[in-house]
Design a protein around this motif. Structure first.
Motif, PDB file in Angstrom:
ATOM      1  N   UNK A  15     -72.849  -5.159 -71.760  1.00  0.00           N
ATOM      2  CA  UNK A  15     -71.927  -4.432 -70.890  1.00  0.00           C
ATOM      3  C   UNK A  15     -71.635  -5.256 -69.649  1.00  0.00           C
ATOM      4  N   UNK A  16     -70.380  -5.218 -69.244  1.00  0.00           N
ATOM      5  CA  UNK A  16     -69.942  -6.011 -68.109  1.00  0.00           C
ATOM      6  C   UNK A  16     -69.131  -5.138 -67.152  1.00  0.00           C
ATOM      7  N   UNK A  17     -69.355  -5.303 -65.854  1.00  0.00           N
ATOM      8  CA  UNK A  17     -68.563  -4.558 -64.871  1.00  0.00           C
ATOM      9  C   UNK A  17     -67.379  -5.429 -64.440  1.00  0.00           C
ATOM     10  N   UNK A  18     -66.197  -4.992 -64.814  1.00  0.00           N
ATOM     11  CA  UNK A  18     -64.957  -5.720 -64.554  1.00  0.00           C
ATOM     12  C   UNK A  18     -64.490  -5.466 -63.123  1.00  0.00           C
ATOM     13  N   UNK A  19     -63.703  -6.388 -62.572  1.00  0.00           N
ATOM     14  CA  UNK A  19     -63.109  -6.224 -61.240  1.00  0.00           C
ATOM     15  C   UNK A  19     -64.166  -5.884 -60.197  1.00  0.00           C
ATOM     16  N   UNK A  20     -65.361  -6.469 -60.340  1.00  0.00           N
ATOM     17  CA  UNK A  20     -66.452  -6.065 -59.460  1.00  0.00           C
ATOM     18  C   UNK A  20     -66.118  -6.318 -57.992  1.00  0.00           C
ATOM     19  N   UNK A  21     -66.413  -5.322 -57.167  1.00  0.00           N
ATOM     20  CA  UNK A  21     -66.158  -5.433 -55.736  1.00  0.00           C
ATOM     21  C   UNK A  21     -64.940  -4.657 -55.293  1.00  0.00           C
ATOM     22  N   UNK A  22     -64.094  -4.254 -56.245  1.00  0.00           N
ATOM     23  CA  UNK A  22     -62.878  -3.528 -55.861  1.00  0.00           C
ATOM     24  C   UNK A  22     -63.051  -2.018 -56.007  1.00  0.00           C
ATOM     25  N   UNK A  23     -64.020  -1.590 -56.770  1.00  0.00           N
ATOM     26  CA  UNK A  23     -64.246  -0.160 -56.980  1.00  0.00           C
ATOM     27  C   UNK A  23     -65.051   0.406 -55.841  1.00  0.00           C
ATOM     28  N   UNK A  24     -65.626   1.577 -56.047  1.00  0.00           N
ATOM     29  CA  UNK A  24     -66.431   2.123 -54.973  1.00  0.00           C
ATOM     30  C   UNK A  24     -67.783   2.591 -55.482  1.00  0.00           C
ATOM     31  N   UNK A  25     -68.391   1.772 -56.323  1.00  0.00           N
ATOM     32  CA  UNK A  25     -69.727   2.144 -56.785  1.00  0.00           C
ATOM     33  C   UNK A  25     -70.721   1.787 -55.679  1.00  0.00           C
ATOM     34  N   UNK A  26     -71.724   2.599 -55.540  1.00  0.00           N
ATOM     35  CA  UNK A  26     -72.734   2.262 -54.550  1.00  0.00           C
ATOM     36  C   UNK A  26     -73.774   1.387 -55.232  1.00  0.00           C
ATOM     37  N   UNK A  27     -74.480   0.624 -54.449  1.00  0.00           N
ATOM     38  CA  UNK A  27     -75.477  -0.279 -55.007  1.00  0.00           C
ATOM     39  C   UNK A  27     -76.585   0.498 -55.698  1.00  0.00           C
TER      40      UNK A  27
END
Ligand code: C2E
Ligand code: CA
Ligand code: CA
Ligand code: CA
Length: 279
Positions: A176-188
């Motif tokens: 699994x890969x997180x695409x466009x990382x840094x543009x979303x609003x997931x918390x650490x």
């Protein structure tokens, strides 16, 4: 139709009617695109920054429209998501991409990985995990050679339910890969709970990496974060040698972008890259 005190039927102007009609027509045509064999995948190499070898390919959908020619996903994926057409299309993409990857593996590219984009709507499909398992079984592609790319926002929408699905997919052995990382609003805090293997740095951070120290710092921080969480880090949208040099110096694992290659049809990918390089 004037002077109706704002009556709503004034909305039906010829222009809007025309646009709505075009949209309806496009939807109708998209509905038939699979059976008419108009959808196609292009592939973009993912390159290991240390060894310069191709380690994977991202599958990117295109629509070969009979009148409009080759249409990129920006013009129809939104509609496919709204209408639910993304479900059959998504299955077609998965199957086609896995078949292609298996074919490349059989040509000698043993560990070549295929990355497939999954949109949020596809999580609604209750049998998503089973569908992926079936496709892997039918195509014979080893599960660890499939990487699913998802965006932070598609996971964050209904986090607890989506986490269960992600864990089930992960249990198949799929990456699994997180695409466009840094543009979303997931918390650490949530990132820690995602069973992911790869962070994909969004190209908006990569663009000015060789020009602005701020962007270089953000990218360095994402790489450190990823490595501390034992994740692979890949940069997307790499267009210049300078960008590549900075990423390599920062210890980024892989890159993808026009600098190495645009997304291309399978035959061109083979002729340009795979015929020479046995991975
Ligand atoms: P994405 O997953 O972030 O894919 C990367 C996009 O950046 C692709 O656009 C790719 O052609 C483009 N790109 C690659 N290298 C460079 C570069 O060096 N510079 C620049 N400026 N752009 C680069 P594309 O193919 O038009 O796809 C757009 C988006 O459509 C994708 O963004 C993805 O979110 C979506 N998409 C594509 N294929 C599929 C699919 O099969 N299923 C779903 N659900 N979504 C898809
Ligand atoms: Ca992607
Ligand atoms: Ca991306
Ligand atoms: Ca994107």
């Amino acid at each position: 139709a004037k002077d109706n005190g704002g009556n709503s039927f004034q909305f039906y102007t010829p222009v809007m009617h025309d646009a709505a009609l075009k949209r309806l027509q496009l939807e109708y045509q998209l509905r038939r695109a699979i059976e008419l064999d108009e959808l196609t995948l292009h592939y973009q190499p993912q390159v290991d920054l240390r060894h310069g070898t191709i380690v994977g390919m991202e599958a990117l959908i295109r629509w070969n429209h009979p009148q409009m020619g080759l249409i990129t996903p920006g013009s129809f994926i939104g509609m496919a998501e709204e209408t639910g057409l993304i479900l059959p299309i998504g299955i077609w993409v998965l199957r086609t991409a896995c078949l292609q990857a298996k074919k490349w593996q059989d040509m000698g590219h043993d560990n070549l990985r295929i990355a497939v984009n999954l949109s949020a709507r596809q999580f609604v499909q209750t049998d998503l995990t089973e569908t992926i398992a079936d496709i892997l079984q039918q195509t014979g592609l080893p599960p660890h050679c499939l990487e699913i790319e998802l965006t932070e926002s598609s996971v964050m929408a209904d986090i607890e339910r989506h986490l269960l699905i992600l864990h089930a997919i992960k249990a198949l052995g799929v990456h699994l890969s997180v695409d466009d990382f840094g543009t979303g609003h997931s918390s650490l805090a949530y990132l820690k709970r995602f069973p992911i293997d790869t962070l994909k740095i969004d190209r908006s951070f990569v663009r000015d990496i060789a020009l602005h120290q701020d962007d270089a710092s953000i990218v360095a921080t994402i790489i450190a974060l990823g490595h501390n969480l034992h994740l692979q880090v890949i940069a997307e949208g790499v267009e210049t040698e300078n960008q590549m040099a900075v990423l390599r110096a920062q210890g980024c694992d892989q890159m993808q972008g026009y600098y190495f290659s645009k997304p291309l049809p399978a035959e061109q990918i083979e002729a340009l890259f795979l015929d020479q390089q046995i991975t």
